[in-house]
Design a protein around this motif. Structure first.
Motif, mmCIF file in Angstrom:
data_model
loop_
_atom_site.group_PDB
_atom_site.id
_atom_site.type_symbol
_atom_site.label_atom_id
_atom_site.label_comp_id
_atom_site.label_asym_id
_atom_site.label_seq_id
_atom_site.Cartn_x
_atom_site.Cartn_y
_atom_site.Cartn_z
ATOM 1 N N PRO A 158 -6.211 0.294 4.692
ATOM 2 C CA PRO A 158 -6.523 1.710 4.099
ATOM 3 C C PRO A 158 -7.304 2.697 4.301
ATOM 4 O O PRO A 158 -8.404 2.138 4.208
ATOM 5 C CB PRO A 158 -5.944 1.839 2.291
ATOM 6 N N ILE A 159 -6.799 3.579 4.392
ATOM 7 C CA ILE A 159 -8.680 5.210 4.302
ATOM 8 C C ILE A 159 -7.875 5.691 3.348
ATOM 9 O O ILE A 159 -6.883 5.879 3.175
ATOM 10 C CB ILE A 159 -8.392 5.872 5.592
ATOM 11 N N ASN A 160 -9.372 6.359 2.512
ATOM 12 C CA ASN A 160 -8.753 7.318 1.326
ATOM 13 C C ASN A 160 -8.681 8.614 1.368
ATOM 14 O O ASN A 160 -9.196 9.577 1.874
ATOM 15 C CB ASN A 160 -9.247 7.235 -0.080
ATOM 16 N N VAL A 161 -7.489 9.312 2.047
ATOM 17 C CA VAL A 161 -6.963 9.818 2.687
ATOM 18 C C VAL A 161 -5.784 10.796 2.196
ATOM 19 O O VAL A 161 -4.727 10.858 1.832
ATOM 20 C CB VAL A 161 -7.416 10.581 3.716
ATOM 21 N N PRO A 170 -2.227 8.389 5.556
ATOM 22 C CA PRO A 170 -1.891 8.055 6.008
ATOM 23 C C PRO A 170 -2.630 6.267 6.697
ATOM 24 O O PRO A 170 -3.162 6.227 5.704
ATOM 25 C CB PRO A 170 -2.774 9.556 7.315
ATOM 26 N N ILE A 171 -2.019 5.731 8.206
ATOM 27 C CA ILE A 171 -2.007 4.704 8.372
ATOM 28 C C ILE A 171 -3.858 5.559 9.322
ATOM 29 O O ILE A 171 -4.105 5.205 9.617
ATOM 30 C CB ILE A 171 -1.290 3.722 9.290
ATOM 31 N N ASN A 172 -4.486 3.878 9.769
ATOM 32 C CA ASN A 172 -5.695 4.648 9.936
ATOM 33 C C ASN A 172 -5.662 3.123 11.120
ATOM 34 O O ASN A 172 -5.992 3.137 11.486
ATOM 35 C CB ASN A 172 -6.909 2.693 8.949
ATOM 36 N N HIS A 173 -5.738 4.444 11.734
ATOM 37 C CA HIS A 173 -5.661 3.888 14.112
ATOM 38 C C HIS A 173 -6.992 3.062 14.349
ATOM 39 O O HIS A 173 -7.069 3.219 15.390
ATOM 40 C CB HIS A 173 -4.776 5.427 13.838
ATOM 41 N N LEU A 174 -8.000 4.327 13.551
ATOM 42 C CA LEU A 174 -9.028 3.783 13.928
ATOM 43 C C LEU A 174 -10.076 2.164 13.672
ATOM 44 O O LEU A 174 -10.136 1.877 14.883
ATOM 45 C CB LEU A 174 -10.383 4.867 13.189
ATOM 46 N N ALA A 175 -9.455 1.839 12.600
ATOM 47 C CA ALA A 175 -9.308 0.091 12.636
ATOM 48 C C ALA A 175 -8.471 -0.230 13.324
ATOM 49 O O ALA A 175 -9.281 -1.533 13.954
ATOM 50 C CB ALA A 175 -9.262 0.133 10.875
ATOM 51 N N ALA A 176 -7.422 0.249 13.476
ATOM 52 C CA ALA A 176 -6.693 -0.355 14.279
ATOM 53 C C ALA A 176 -7.484 -0.551 16.009
ATOM 54 O O ALA A 176 -7.177 -1.578 16.630
ATOM 55 C CB ALA A 176 -5.002 -0.295 14.216
ATOM 56 N N GLN A 177 -7.784 0.390 16.566
ATOM 57 C CA GLN A 177 -8.350 0.608 17.570
ATOM 58 C C GLN A 177 -9.474 -0.408 17.827
ATOM 59 O O GLN A 177 -9.811 -0.924 18.926
ATOM 60 C CB GLN A 177 -8.801 1.955 18.120
ATOM 61 N N GLU A 178 -9.752 -0.630 16.689
ATOM 62 C CA GLU A 178 -11.398 -1.460 16.446
ATOM 63 C C GLU A 178 -11.088 -3.184 17.100
ATOM 64 O O GLU A 178 -11.093 -4.235 16.798
ATOM 65 C CB GLU A 178 -12.336 -1.259 15.604
ATOM 66 N N GLU A 179 -9.869 -2.790 15.884
ATOM 67 C CA GLU A 179 -9.129 -4.509 15.687
ATOM 68 C C GLU A 179 -8.161 -4.829 16.956
ATOM 69 O O GLU A 179 -8.169 -6.192 17.670
ATOM 70 C CB GLU A 179 -8.424 -4.224 14.832
ATOM 71 N N THR A 208 0.895 -1.131 0.088
ATOM 72 C CA THR A 208 0.038 -0.125 0.437
ATOM 73 C C THR A 208 0.621 1.214 -0.062
ATOM 74 O O THR A 208 2.218 1.264 0.664
ATOM 75 C CB THR A 208 -0.477 -0.156 1.394
ATOM 76 N N ASP A 209 0.626 2.365 -0.466
ATOM 77 C CA ASP A 209 1.299 3.584 -0.218
ATOM 78 C C ASP A 209 0.569 4.112 0.716
ATOM 79 O O ASP A 209 0.631 5.556 0.747
ATOM 80 C CB ASP A 209 0.471 4.038 -1.335
ATOM 81 N N ARG A 210 -0.194 4.007 1.287
ATOM 82 C CA ARG A 210 -0.131 4.375 2.518
ATOM 83 C C ARG A 210 0.035 3.769 3.840
ATOM 84 O O ARG A 210 -0.432 3.573 4.394
ATOM 85 C CB ARG A 210 -2.729 4.641 2.995
ATOM 86 N N VAL A 211 0.985 4.903 4.374
ATOM 87 C CA VAL A 211 1.744 4.373 4.931
ATOM 88 C C VAL A 211 2.773 5.666 5.780
ATOM 89 O O VAL A 211 2.862 4.879 6.664
ATOM 90 C CB VAL A 211 3.605 3.952 4.413
ATOM 91 N N ASN A 212 2.122 6.624 5.911
ATOM 92 C CA ASN A 212 2.795 7.514 6.247
ATOM 93 C C ASN A 212 2.312 7.423 7.863
ATOM 94 O O ASN A 212 1.085 7.135 8.593
ATOM 95 C CB ASN A 212 2.203 8.813 6.076
ATOM 96 N N GLY A 213 3.025 7.468 8.722
ATOM 97 C CA GLY A 213 3.038 7.725 10.764
ATOM 98 C C GLY A 213 3.148 5.749 11.095
ATOM 99 O O GLY A 213 3.011 5.870 12.013
#
Length: 272
Positions: free
Chosen positions: A251-254, A260-269, A209-214
């Motif tokens: 990934p989220i489309n931002v 960025p990576i998806n902290h919200l999904a990680a919090q749930e998982e 993925t290219d959603r890797v910032n942070g």
């Protein structure tokens, strides 16, 4: 909540797009149930396509942040990020020692995940001499570990050797993050060497993925959050590895490019 009074600090730069640096650290602290505060060293004007300007904070302003935060809060862990130059490294190291700050997670922002150097040589030498010996754990990416050790890290034996070298430099525990710049690889292997000499390989599937910032910021920040909560280093690293993988693999489309990576999904998982 049992964790509402646990406090952790990130010493870092602010990325205006919210994807990395202090914003990513604070997202990670919050997601792990820890109250996060930020000591600002720099600010960058950037978006998903690049960084276009930066402003370093004056040294007296950095000093004042140390003084007022330590005067009021009970900080249980510290995560460092962008320190930019020798003078900033000097004042950060001086204050970490003066205030006897604990559970220091040293994220060596020296070389990007793409291999670009970020610190001038005098700053790099100050980093080695003054900050590495204060680290509860140091978390270099693959390129940073190559720079710090002078090794190619071309196999598991060299990676283990490099981790031992970092311990001899003063870091109590070492996490060398595996390389992830080959689209043909199927997994990413991180190597953890603990203070007592025990070690472990931590492996996750490679997610393209290219959603890797942070990514690196988040991993280190979660480690700091878990240390603040009283977890041991091994447990903290495993939680951080799981959390970061979930954030990366949802990934989220931002933004237009490197998002960025998806902290919200990680919090749930990774609720636990």
């Amino acid at each position: 909540m049992s964790n509402e009074h646990i406090e952790a600090l990130t010493i870092a730069g602010h990325d205006s797009d919210g994807s990395a640096g202090m914003p990513a650290d604070l997202h990670a602290f919050y997601a792990r149930g820890v109250y996060g505060m930020g000591l600002l060293t720099a600010a960058v004007a950037g978006n998903s396509q690049g960084i276009f300007a930066q402003q370093l904070m004056p040294l007296d302003f950095i000093q004042k942040q140390f003084d007022v935060l330590n005067d009021d809060f009970k900080i249980k862990a510290v995560k460092t990020g962008m320190l930019a130059n020798k003078d900033i490294i000097d004042v950060v190291a001086k204050n970490l020692k003066h205030y006897q700050m604990q559970n220091i997670v040293l994220d060596p922002v020296i070389i990007t995940k793409h291999g670009a150097t970020l610190l001038a040589d005098d700053a790099y030498q100050a980093f080695l001499k003054k900050l590495v010996p204060l680290a509860k754990i140091i978390t270099p990416n693959f390129f940073e570990a190559q720079k710090l050790t002078g090794l190619e890290l071309k196999n598991e034996s060299e990676i283990k050797q490099g981790a031992k070298m970092l311990q001899k430099m003063g870091a109590k525990n070492v996490l060398i993050k595996g390389s992830h710049h080959n689209d043909k690889q199927t997994e990413v292997k991180d190597y953890l060497l603990l203070e007592d000499g025990s070690d472990e390989w931590l492996t996750k599937p490679y997610f393209k993925t290219d959603r890797v910032n942070g990514t690196g910021d988040t991993l280190s920040a979660v480690i700091a959050a878990e240390l603040a909560k009283g977890n041991d280093v091994k447990t903290a690293v495993k939680i951080a590895k799981d959390f970061t993988y979930e954030a990366l693999s949802h990934p989220i489309n931002v933004g237009a490019k490197y998002g960025p990576i998806n902290h919200l999904a990680a919090q749930e998982e990774t609720k636990q």
